[in-house]
Design a protein around this motif. Sequence first.
Motif, PDB file in Angstrom:
ATOM      1  N   ALA A  26      44.091  48.447  38.014  1.00 16.94           N
ATOM      2  CA  ALA A  26      44.567  47.785  36.793  1.00 16.94           C
ATOM      3  C   ALA A  26      43.821  46.465  36.584  1.00 16.94           C
ATOM      4  CB  ALA A  26      46.073  47.551  36.878  1.00 16.94           C
ATOM      5  N   VAL A  27      43.685  45.682  37.644  1.00 20.98           N
ATOM      6  CA  VAL A  27      43.021  44.367  37.550  1.00 20.98           C
ATOM      7  C   VAL A  27      41.566  44.533  37.115  1.00 20.98           C
ATOM      8  CG1 VAL A  27      42.111  42.474  38.980  1.00 20.98           C
ATOM      9  CG2 VAL A  27      44.505  43.180  39.201  1.00 20.98           C
ATOM     10  N   ASN A  28      40.859  45.431  37.800  1.00 22.20           N
ATOM     11  CA  ASN A  28      39.413  45.489  37.572  1.00 22.20           C
ATOM     12  C   ASN A  28      39.037  46.322  36.349  1.00 22.20           C
ATOM     13  OD1 ASN A  28      38.481  43.720  39.726  1.00 22.20           O
ATOM     14  ND2 ASN A  28      39.509  45.226  41.031  1.00 22.20           N
ATOM     15  N   LEU A  29      39.887  47.276  35.964  1.00 20.80           N
ATOM     16  CA  LEU A  29      39.672  47.930  34.666  1.00 20.80           C
ATOM     17  C   LEU A  29      39.920  46.916  33.552  1.00 20.80           C
ATOM     18  CD1 LEU A  29      41.345  51.455  35.082  1.00 20.80           C
ATOM     19  CD2 LEU A  29      38.948  51.011  34.455  1.00 20.80           C
ATOM     20  N   ALA A  30      41.000  46.139  33.678  1.00 23.03           N
ATOM     21  CA  ALA A  30      41.313  45.147  32.644  1.00 23.03           C
ATOM     22  C   ALA A  30      40.169  44.142  32.513  1.00 23.03           C
ATOM     23  CB  ALA A  30      42.629  44.434  32.982  1.00 23.03           C
ATOM     24  N   ALA A  31      39.710  43.613  33.650  1.00 25.94           N
ATOM     25  CA  ALA A  31      38.646  42.605  33.620  1.00 25.94           C
ATOM     26  C   ALA A  31      37.335  43.202  33.100  1.00 25.94           C
ATOM     27  CB  ALA A  31      38.454  42.028  35.015  1.00 25.94           C
ATOM     28  N   GLY A  32      37.010  44.399  33.566  1.00 26.78           N
ATOM     29  CA  GLY A  32      35.748  45.021  33.164  1.00 26.78           C
ATOM     30  C   GLY A  32      35.731  45.381  31.689  1.00 26.78           C
ATOM     31  N   LEU A  33      36.856  45.889  31.188  1.00 26.10           N
ATOM     32  CA  LEU A  33      36.919  46.260  29.771  1.00 26.10           C
ATOM     33  C   LEU A  33      36.905  45.008  28.897  1.00 26.10           C
ATOM     34  CD1 LEU A  33      39.471  49.225  30.016  1.00 26.10           C
ATOM     35  CD2 LEU A  33      37.012  49.378  29.465  1.00 26.10           C
ATOM     36  N   GLN A 225      40.630  36.188  41.791  1.00 22.22           N
ATOM     37  CA  GLN A 225      39.528  36.606  40.910  1.00 22.22           C
ATOM     38  C   GLN A 225      39.392  38.134  40.884  1.00 22.22           C
ATOM     39  OE1 GLN A 225      36.067  34.606  42.462  1.00 22.22           O
ATOM     40  NE2 GLN A 225      36.617  32.667  41.491  1.00 22.22           N
ATOM     41  N   ASP A 226      38.960  38.646  39.738  1.00 21.99           N
ATOM     42  CA  ASP A 226      38.608  40.066  39.683  1.00 21.99           C
ATOM     43  C   ASP A 226      37.259  40.243  40.375  1.00 21.99           C
ATOM     44  OD1 ASP A 226      36.333  40.081  37.595  1.00 21.99           O
ATOM     45  OD2 ASP A 226      37.921  38.914  36.603  1.00 21.99           O
ATOM     46  N   ILE A 227      36.886  41.503  40.586  1.00 16.97           N
ATOM     47  CA  ILE A 227      35.675  41.787  41.367  1.00 16.97           C
ATOM     48  C   ILE A 227      34.396  41.322  40.652  1.00 16.97           C
ATOM     49  CG2 ILE A 227      35.319  44.174  40.515  1.00 16.97           C
ATOM     50  CD1 ILE A 227      34.821  42.912  44.133  1.00 16.97           C
ATOM     51  N   PHE A 228      34.415  41.281  39.331  1.00 16.36           N
ATOM     52  CA  PHE A 228      33.195  40.901  38.594  1.00 16.36           C
ATOM     53  C   PHE A 228      32.915  39.399  38.730  1.00 16.36           C
ATOM     54  CE2 PHE A 228      35.118  44.575  36.489  1.00 16.36           C
ATOM     55  CZ  PHE A 228      34.106  45.497  36.710  1.00 16.36           C
ATOM     56  N   ARG A 229      33.976  38.613  38.882  1.00 16.06           N
ATOM     57  CA  ARG A 229      33.793  37.172  39.101  1.00 16.06           C
ATOM     58  C   ARG A 229      33.545  36.899  40.575  1.00 16.06           C
ATOM     59  NH1 ARG A 229      38.247  33.309  37.133  1.00 16.06           N
ATOM     60  NH2 ARG A 229      36.693  31.794  37.763  1.00 16.06           N
ATOM     61  N   TYR A 230      34.299  37.586  41.433  1.00 19.01           N
ATOM     62  CA  TYR A 230      34.253  37.259  42.861  1.00 19.01           C
ATOM     63  C   TYR A 230      32.951  37.719  43.512  1.00 19.01           C
ATOM     64  CZ  TYR A 230      35.299  37.181  47.802  1.00 19.01           C
ATOM     65  OH  TYR A 230      35.226  36.951  49.151  1.00 19.01           O
ATOM     66  N   ALA A 231      32.525  38.928  43.210  1.00 18.46           N
ATOM     67  CA  ALA A 231      31.330  39.487  43.877  1.00 18.46           C
ATOM     68  C   ALA A 231      30.615  40.428  42.915  1.00 18.46           C
ATOM     69  CB  ALA A 231      31.742  40.215  45.150  1.00 18.46           C
ATOM     70  N   PRO A 232      29.928  39.860  41.908  1.00 23.60           N
ATOM     71  CA  PRO A 232      29.342  40.697  40.849  1.00 23.60           C
ATOM     72  C   PRO A 232      28.273  41.676  41.345  1.00 23.60           C
ATOM     73  CG  PRO A 232      28.735  38.364  40.578  1.00 23.60           C
ATOM     74  CD  PRO A 232      29.768  38.414  41.645  1.00 23.60           C
ATOM     75  N   ALA A 233      27.677  41.403  42.522  1.00 21.70           N
ATOM     76  CA  ALA A 233      26.628  42.309  43.019  1.00 21.70           C
ATOM     77  C   ALA A 233      27.180  43.333  44.012  1.00 21.70           C
ATOM     78  CB  ALA A 233      25.517  41.494  43.684  1.00 21.70           C
ATOM     79  N   SER A 234      28.495  43.317  44.237  1.00 16.94           N
ATOM     80  CA  SER A 234      29.080  44.189  45.269  1.00 16.94           C
ATOM     81  C   SER A 234      29.150  45.648  44.823  1.00 16.94           C
ATOM     82  CB  SER A 234      30.504  43.712  45.594  1.00 16.94           C
ATOM     83  OG  SER A 234      31.326  43.858  44.451  1.00 16.94           O
ATOM     84  N   ALA A 235      29.328  46.528  45.810  1.00 20.98           N
ATOM     85  CA  ALA A 235      29.533  47.950  45.482  1.00 20.98           C
ATOM     86  C   ALA A 235      30.806  48.115  44.650  1.00 20.98           C
ATOM     87  CB  ALA A 235      29.644  48.756  46.779  1.00 20.98           C
TER      88      ALA A 235
END
Length: 259
Positions: A26-33, A225-235
Motif C-alpha cells: 500500500a505504501v509503495n504503490l501509493a508513493a510510486g503512483l 520514508q517510502d522505498i523511492f525516497r529511502y533507496a531509489p536504486a534498490s531492488a
Amino acid sequence: MDAHVSGTARIACLNHKGGVGKTTCAVNLAAGLAGAGFRVLAVDVDPQAHLTASFGLHVPPGRDLAAVLGGALPAGEACIALGKLSVLPASSALAEAEMALSRQDAPVTLLREQLEGCAGFDVVLYDCPPHLGPLTRQALGAARGVFVPMTPDFLALQSLAWLMETLGADNGGPGVRGIVLNRFSQRKRLHREVQSAVAGHFPGIPFATCIRENVALAEAPSHGQDIFRYAPASAGAKDFAALCREAAKRLDLAGRARS
Ligand code: ADP
Ligand code: MG
C-alpha cells in the motif's frame, strides 16, 4: 476489465494473514503512483497504524480515521497532503472504533459514505488489518477491487483459494484485481512452483511483477520514508516501480485521470 470506467479506482490491499506485505504494497504503490503523477489517497484502516508510521506521520486520536468513522471529523480535514499523495492516517484509537463498529452492527457503507467528501483522487488505496473484521469489511464496502499480497509458500497458497472465493462477486465482494507475490526469489523452486500454481488457478489475476526480498524495504519504514525516497536504486524500488506501471495499466489510471 472495466478499462473505460471513469472515476476513482478504489483498491483494498488485503490478506487475512499478517506480515505478508499489505502495508509495504500500500505504501509503495501509493508513493510510486503519486510519483508518476496520479492523485493518490492512502487510507490507513489498520489500528496498528503501520502505513501512517511508514510515511513518518504520527497523529493524535481525534485527528485520524477513528474520528472520521465516528462522525467527529470530516474526512477531508483528516487527510494529510504530501504532494500528490494524501494520507488518511490511523492511530491506536482505531482499535476502539473497530469494537464500536462491531457493537453497533454498523452498515458496511460507513467508510464509503464518510469518504464521499474526499473527491479528486485518481486512486484510493486502503491498507487493511490482518483479518476480515469490521474495519476490513468497511474497506471492502468502500473498495471496487482488491490487491492480495502474499508470500510464495504452500500454506499461503492453500488459504488463497478461500480468500479469492470470499472476496468474489458471488459473495458480494469487490473481486480480486491483482495478486502480488512478495519476498519472491526466482532461484527458489518452491517460489516458482507457487507462482505457476497461482497463475494456473487464477489466470490473469497475478501481476507479472514480483517483489523480491530486499532489506531496504524493511528499513524504509523506520526512516518514515517510502522505498523511492529511502533507496531509489534498490531492488525494492525497481520492483515497486514495475508494479506501479503494471497496476496503473490494469486500473486504467491514465484513462481515469483524463476523464
Ligand atoms: P502486513 O502489512 O501484511 O502485515 P508488512 O508490509 O508490514 O506486512 O510486512 C511485514 C514486515 O516485512 C515489515 O517489517 C516489512 O518491512 C517487511 N517486508 C515486507 N516485504 C518485504 C520484502 N519484499 N523484503 C524485505 N522485507 C519486507
Ligand atoms: Mg500491515
